[in-house]
Design a protein around this motif. Sequence first.
Motif, short mmCIF file in Angstrom:
data_model
loop_
_atom_site.label_atom_id
_atom_site.label_comp_id
_atom_site.label_asym_id
_atom_site.label_seq_id
_atom_site.Cartn_x
_atom_site.Cartn_y
_atom_site.Cartn_z
N ALA A 44 0.85 -1.19 0.00
CA ALA A 44 0.00 0.00 0.00
C ALA A 44 0.89 1.24 0.00
CB ALA A 44 -0.91 -0.01 1.23
N ARG A 45 0.30 2.36 -0.37
CA ARG A 45 1.03 3.62 -0.42
C ARG A 45 0.11 4.76 -0.03
NH1 ARG A 45 4.23 1.88 -5.38
NH2 ARG A 45 2.19 1.78 -6.36
N CYS A 46 0.70 5.78 0.56
CA CYS A 46 -0.06 6.97 0.93
C CYS A 46 0.38 8.12 0.03
CB CYS A 46 0.24 7.29 2.41
SG CYS A 46 -0.69 8.67 3.06
N ALA A 64 -4.76 10.20 -0.62
CA ALA A 64 -5.26 8.99 -1.27
C ALA A 64 -4.43 7.81 -0.77
CB ALA A 64 -5.14 9.10 -2.79
N LEU A 65 -5.12 6.82 -0.24
CA LEU A 65 -4.44 5.60 0.21
C LEU A 65 -4.64 4.54 -0.86
CD1 LEU A 65 -5.60 5.51 3.96
CD2 LEU A 65 -3.80 6.87 2.92
N GLU A 66 -3.53 4.12 -1.43
CA GLU A 66 -3.57 3.15 -2.51
C GLU A 66 -3.24 1.75 -1.98
OE1 GLU A 66 -0.40 3.73 -5.31
OE2 GLU A 66 -0.93 1.92 -6.44
N LEU A 88 -2.75 5.17 7.42
CA LEU A 88 -3.37 6.31 8.10
C LEU A 88 -2.36 7.05 8.98
CD1 LEU A 88 -6.81 4.74 9.12
CD2 LEU A 88 -6.47 6.58 7.46
N LEU A 89 -1.42 6.29 9.55
CA LEU A 89 -0.42 6.91 10.43
C LEU A 89 0.55 7.79 9.66
CD1 LEU A 89 0.42 4.08 13.01
CD2 LEU A 89 -1.07 6.06 13.33
N LYS A 100 4.08 11.75 7.78
CA LYS A 100 4.89 11.21 8.86
C LYS A 100 5.70 10.08 8.23
CE LYS A 100 3.53 12.25 13.12
NZ LYS A 100 4.44 12.88 14.09
N HIS A 101 6.94 9.93 8.66
CA HIS A 101 7.81 8.96 8.00
C HIS A 101 7.97 7.69 8.83
CE1 HIS A 101 8.52 11.83 4.86
NE2 HIS A 101 8.76 12.74 5.77
N HIS A 102 8.81 6.79 8.32
CA HIS A 102 8.92 5.49 8.97
C HIS A 102 9.71 5.49 10.29
CE1 HIS A 102 7.62 3.70 4.97
NE2 HIS A 102 6.69 3.40 5.85
#
Length: 122
Positions: A44-46, A64-66, A88-89, A100-102
Amino acid sequence: MRYEPALDIEEKAREIVEKLKLLHIDTDNIACIRSFGSSSRAIARCHALGKVMQKAMKRKAFYALEFISERFDKMSEEDKIKTIIHELLHIPKSFGGGFKHHDYVTEKTVNKFYKKFIENES
Ligand SMILES: [Zn+2]
């Protein structure tokens, strides 16, 4: 690549936002999309409408959340929910078009939110 609106995932995302009280997420300005035929290894990707595009289009941020169907749709229910939480985070408190990053969106944080979501389930 083919894209389809993912209303089922969107509904789940809304439920997660409500239960986890992620109130900075404006659910009217997010959308979930399924993609098919991605060569990427991601699940998934944001994506965000960035600041310049917001100014140019005279509108506020949109996320958009893919979800890559070939990988996402064969996961267990638990992993699907964790994946939605993960995406979402990535949306920051400001809902401003950044991410927000990893360093924040980690497995540990996701598991913490997942636990809270499950405890809220019944
Ligand atoms: Zn991520």
